[in-house]
Design an enzyme around this catalytic site. Structure first.
Site, PDB file in Angstrom:
ATOM      1  N   LYS A  93      23.523  38.059  41.830  1.00  0.00           N
ATOM      2  CA  LYS A  93      24.727  39.632  40.697  1.00  0.00           C
ATOM      3  C   LYS A  93      23.669  40.531  40.032  1.00  0.00           C
ATOM      4  CE  LYS A  93      28.650  40.901  38.083  1.00  0.00           C
ATOM      5  NZ  LYS A  93      29.453  40.343  38.154  1.00  0.00           N
ATOM      6  N   GLY A 154      35.912  43.282  31.635  1.00  0.00           N
ATOM      7  CA  GLY A 154      36.538  42.348  30.954  1.00  0.00           C
ATOM      8  C   GLY A 154      38.273  43.603  30.486  1.00  0.00           C
ATOM      9  N   ALA A 181      34.724  44.691  38.438  1.00  0.00           N
ATOM     10  CA  ALA A 181      34.608  44.929  36.947  1.00  0.00           C
ATOM     11  C   ALA A 181      35.519  46.132  36.424  1.00  0.00           C
ATOM     12  CB  ALA A 181      33.728  45.470  36.275  1.00  0.00           C
ATOM     13  N   GLY A 182      36.708  45.785  35.370  1.00  0.00           N
ATOM     14  CA  GLY A 182      37.935  46.814  34.892  1.00  0.00           C
ATOM     15  C   GLY A 182      38.641  46.467  36.092  1.00  0.00           C
ATOM     16  N   ASN A 203      37.483  38.817  37.789  1.00  0.00           N
ATOM     17  CA  ASN A 203      37.362  37.810  37.491  1.00  0.00           C
ATOM     18  C   ASN A 203      38.505  38.065  36.135  1.00  0.00           C
ATOM     19  OD1 ASN A 203      34.952  35.649  35.960  1.00  0.00           O
ATOM     20  ND2 ASN A 203      37.385  35.300  35.386  1.00  0.00           N
TER      21      ASN A 203
END
Lengths: 253, 64
Positions: A93, A154, A181-182, A203
């Site tokens: 990644k 995040g 992400a997001g 995550n």
């Protein structure tokens, strides 16, 4: 089911391993998520690395190491070499960060690093923006998967630019696209899948939830529902009402 | 001589990267870089180190 560099992946959910309250909760969240791919990283060995290595091997997931925190192509390429040896995979990644507050990718360094790594045989998963030209350059560089952000890492804001993400999906109908992400809520993940995205990588939304394992299950359900809705070909939106009950045969009262 | 291992200065009389890691007690499943370039595990015992060298020894860690 998504096919990533020739590998059929059972689940359209990719899950990160950072920020969980405990290793046990991380393992529970993975079990509930059904995720087949786990993102991991490399950091200076300070004693905890070997325990974590044992834990991730027990998850039963394919590993996707990242180059998080790298700010130049050179740093990212060296990190990718180290990750390939430690994790025994040529999947990477690719993150090259360009901005401290937004963690936006430095897309210029990203394309350069992608070209170098793809030429060396790496299967590059680039963390990018939804910019069509950047994505085209990444494909030219040898990437066979694209991972545009939904919102800053995040942040939990969801899909900041749905129009741009729809345009990207339409521009590259045959390229596996993963929202990376997001994502903060299952509805964000479902929205991405309803647009025709192939998978979602998240995550913090799970790790920082009050009950990470329960949220992992909710995300898995959302991804499945979103994918099914996309395949079911949703109805067209209209601005005006369209009566669903037949008008014909209505009584005069 | 003095080297920088994972950002911290340390003294060593090691001749190779492998020796320096052993002396510092850095073992296990790690990857190494010397002065910003990756050094594969198989080459650590053939890689000489010099005064002022920067060594990074990285381990698997949580990531998103």
């Amino acid at each position: 089911m998504p096919v990533l560099y020739g590998t059929h992946v059972e689940s359209a959910l990719l899950l990160g391993t950072a920020g969980y309250p405990s290793p046990r909760i991380l393992a529970d969240a993975f079990a509930r998520s059904g995720a087949g791919i786990a993102t991991v990283s490399l950091r200076r060995e300070t004693g905890g690395g070997q325990d974590f290595w044992a834990l991730v091997q027990s998850l039963g997931a394919r590993l996707l190491p990242n180059t998080a925190g790298c700010h130049s192509a050179k740093e990212a390429v060296t990190t990718a070499h180290m990750a390939r040896e430690v994790f025994g995979t040529d999947w990477i990644k690719l993150e090259v960060i360009g901005h401290a507050d937004t963690l936006q990718p430095d897309v210029f360094e990203l394309v350069q690093a992608a070209r170098i790594l793809a030429a060396e045989g790496f299967k590059v998963f680039p963390y990018c923006t939804e910019d069509l030209t950047v994505c085209e350059r990444l494909l030219d560089a040898g990437c066979q998967v694209l991972m545009p952000w939904g919102a800053p890492i995040g942040s939990g804001l969801g899909l900041n630019n749905p129009h741009g993400l729809r345009a990207l999906r339409a521009a590259f109908p045959d390229v596996p696209l993963i929202i990376d992400a997001g994502i903060g809520l299952p509805s964000h993940a479902a929205a991405a899948m309803e647009m025709g995205y192939d998978a979602v990588l998240l995550n913090s939304a799970v790790a920082r939830a009050g009950d990470p394992a329960m949220m992992a299950g909710a995300m898995a359900d959302a991804v499945r529902a979103g994918r099914a809705a996309y395949l079911a070909d949703p109805m067209e939106r209209t601005d005006m009402a369209v009566p669903s009950t037949p008008v014909l045969g209505k009584a005069f009262l | 001589m003095q080297i920088i291992l994972n950002g911290s200065p340390c003294h060593t009389n090691a001749a190779t990267l492998a020796d320096a890691l052993t002396q510092a007690g850095v073992t296990g499943h790690i990857a190494t870089a010397l002065n910003g370039s990756f050094v594969p595990a198989a080459l650590r015992d053939q890689t000489p180190i010099r005064d002022g060298d920067r060594i990074e020894a990285l381990a698997p860690m949580q990531g998103g």
